[in-house]
Design an enzyme around this catalytic site. Structure first.
Site, PDB file in Angstrom:
ATOM      1  N   ASP A  31     -13.850  14.361  -4.599  1.00 41.45           N
ATOM      2  CA  ASP A  31     -12.711  14.744  -4.784  1.00 41.45           C
ATOM      3  C   ASP A  31     -12.382  15.020  -5.922  1.00 41.45           C
ATOM      4  OD1 ASP A  31     -13.145  12.043  -5.414  1.00 41.45           O
ATOM      5  OD2 ASP A  31     -12.024  11.076  -3.964  1.00 41.45           O
TER       6      ASP A  31
ATOM      7  N   ASN B  91      -8.072  -0.068   1.263  1.00 41.68           N
ATOM      8  CA  ASN B  91      -8.002   0.833   2.992  1.00 41.68           C
ATOM      9  C   ASN B  91      -8.788   0.699   3.872  1.00 41.68           C
ATOM     10  OD1 ASN B  91      -8.042   3.118   1.843  1.00 41.68           O
ATOM     11  ND2 ASN B  91      -6.395   3.771   2.368  1.00 41.68           N
TER      12      ASN B  91
ATOM     13  N   HIS C 251     -11.240   3.945   3.079  1.00 39.20           N
ATOM     14  CA  HIS C 251     -11.499   4.884   2.273  1.00 39.20           C
ATOM     15  C   HIS C 251     -12.466   5.028   1.665  1.00 39.20           C
ATOM     16  CE1 HIS C 251      -8.114   5.678  -1.822  1.00 39.20           C
ATOM     17  NE2 HIS C 251     -10.119   5.077  -2.212  1.00 39.20           N
TER      18      HIS C 251
ATOM     19  N   GLU D 266      -8.729   9.000   4.325  1.00 43.09           N
ATOM     20  CA  GLU D 266      -7.902   7.757   4.825  1.00 43.09           C
ATOM     21  C   GLU D 266      -8.389   7.618   5.918  1.00 43.09           C
ATOM     22  OE1 GLU D 266      -6.966   6.926   2.096  1.00 43.09           O
ATOM     23  OE2 GLU D 266      -5.006   7.694   0.976  1.00 43.09           O
TER      24      GLU D 266
HETATM   25  P1  PGA Z   1     -11.390   2.323  -7.968  1.00 41.29           P
HETATM   26  O1  PGA Z   1     -11.072   3.091  -6.644  1.00 41.29           O
HETATM   27  O2  PGA Z   1     -13.143   1.884  -7.980  1.00 41.29           O
HETATM   28  O3  PGA Z   1     -10.992   2.661  -8.964  1.00 41.29           O
HETATM   29  O4  PGA Z   1     -11.635   0.758  -7.597  1.00 41.29           O
HETATM   30  C1  PGA Z   1     -12.496   3.197  -5.400  1.00 41.29           C
HETATM   31  C2  PGA Z   1     -11.761   4.675  -4.469  1.00 41.29           C
HETATM   32  O5  PGA Z   1     -10.664   4.570  -4.643  1.00 41.29           O
HETATM   33  O6  PGA Z   1     -12.339   4.859  -4.164  1.00 41.29           O
END
Ligand code: PGA
Length: 256
Positions: free
Chosen positions: A79, A148, A150, A155
């Site tokens: 992404d 959450n 994702h 999302e």
């Molecule tokens: P993080 O993010 O590795 O910084 O916890 C993971 C994500 O949001 O997919």
């Protein structure tokens, strides 16, 4: 060890003491795909965020000290934010260059970004889909998980049929990622992201999580029902090999 998800899928669960210790199993999974005679020139989707930092550090170490080469690897990102000036330190492209792409021997033509003006999201997504499906598709996808649920920027509410597209980020995600920006308002409202279908079409997936902030969502994703409300729960229906690498704190909610 083997772990059975709520849907009955058997996955490989690797537990390590802490976040830093995800480095060896993570790098091992990537190395085994890169050096597989059967695969030859692999295509790998790399995640960004705090989670993969130790893994990429170990991959750079293996390149420098153990002869691991990335010159045959086709690299993809999951992404990218829309609306940041190019070279902004929080761009995922910058993150990948700083942590991996710029430190090992990838060939520039094998690195796939969301290219051109990101505001042309239709053109971007179309080109990305074409690149993803060329040369036999993706051999390995590395994933973190948002609190959450994702995966990539898919999302809550995302269908498993979703593909590469423009995404409106939730307030929760923008808040969680504000630590990479000077002010919370600077966090973009939109991003381009591969969809759940793109992830589920990979031949193998490795999901990483570390820290107590991830324990509840890991339990809901793997030990709860498969639902669009928790996009990561769709990994329970993944047909390929799923490896989940957790530190003790992130695994605390799973019944073993
Ligand atoms: P993080 O993010 O590795 O910084 O916890 C993971 C994500 O949001 O997919």
């Amino acid at each position: 060890m083997e772990y059975q998800t709520a849907s009955g899928k058997t996955i490989e669960l690797i537990m390590v003491a802490d976040h830093e210790s995800t480095d060896l199993p993570g790098a091992e999974i990537v190395e085994s795909v890169i050096t597989s005679q059967e695969i030859g020139a692999p295509s790998i989707m790399f995640c960004t965020g705090s989670t993969p930092v130790p893994i990429y550090r170990e991959m750079v170490n293996r390149y420098k000290n153990k002869g691991l080469s990335f010159k045959n690897v086709r690299a993809f990102m999951l992404d990218e934010y829309v609306g940041l000036p190019s070279g902004h330190p929080a761009c995922f492209r910058t993150f990948m260059i700083d942590h991996l792409y710029g430190k090992v021997d990838f060939k520039r033509e094998n690195i796939h970004y969301f290219d051109g003006p990101l505001e042309d999201h239709m053109g971007n997504c179309f080109r990305y889909e074409q690149a993803l499906s060329a040369k036999g598709g993706i051999d390995l996808t590395l994933l973190g998980i948002g609190s959450n649920g994702h995966i990539a920027f898919n999302e809550p509410g995302t269908s498993p049929e979703s593909r590469t597209r423009l995404i409106k980020l939730t307030d929760e995600t923008r808040k969680a990622n504000a630590r990479f920006f000077l002010t919370p308002e600077e966090v973009p409202t939109h991003a381009l992201s591969v969809g759940l279908a793109n992830i589920l079409e990979s031949k193998a997936v490795a999901l990483f999580a570390a820290g107590s902030k991830k324990s509840e969502i890991i339990a809901r994703a793997l030990a709860g029902p498969v639902t669009n409300d928790i996009p990561a729960s769709h990994l329970q229906n993944f047909q390929g090999k799923l490896t989940v690498i957790l530190d003790e704190a992130a695994a605390a909610g799973l019944n073993r």
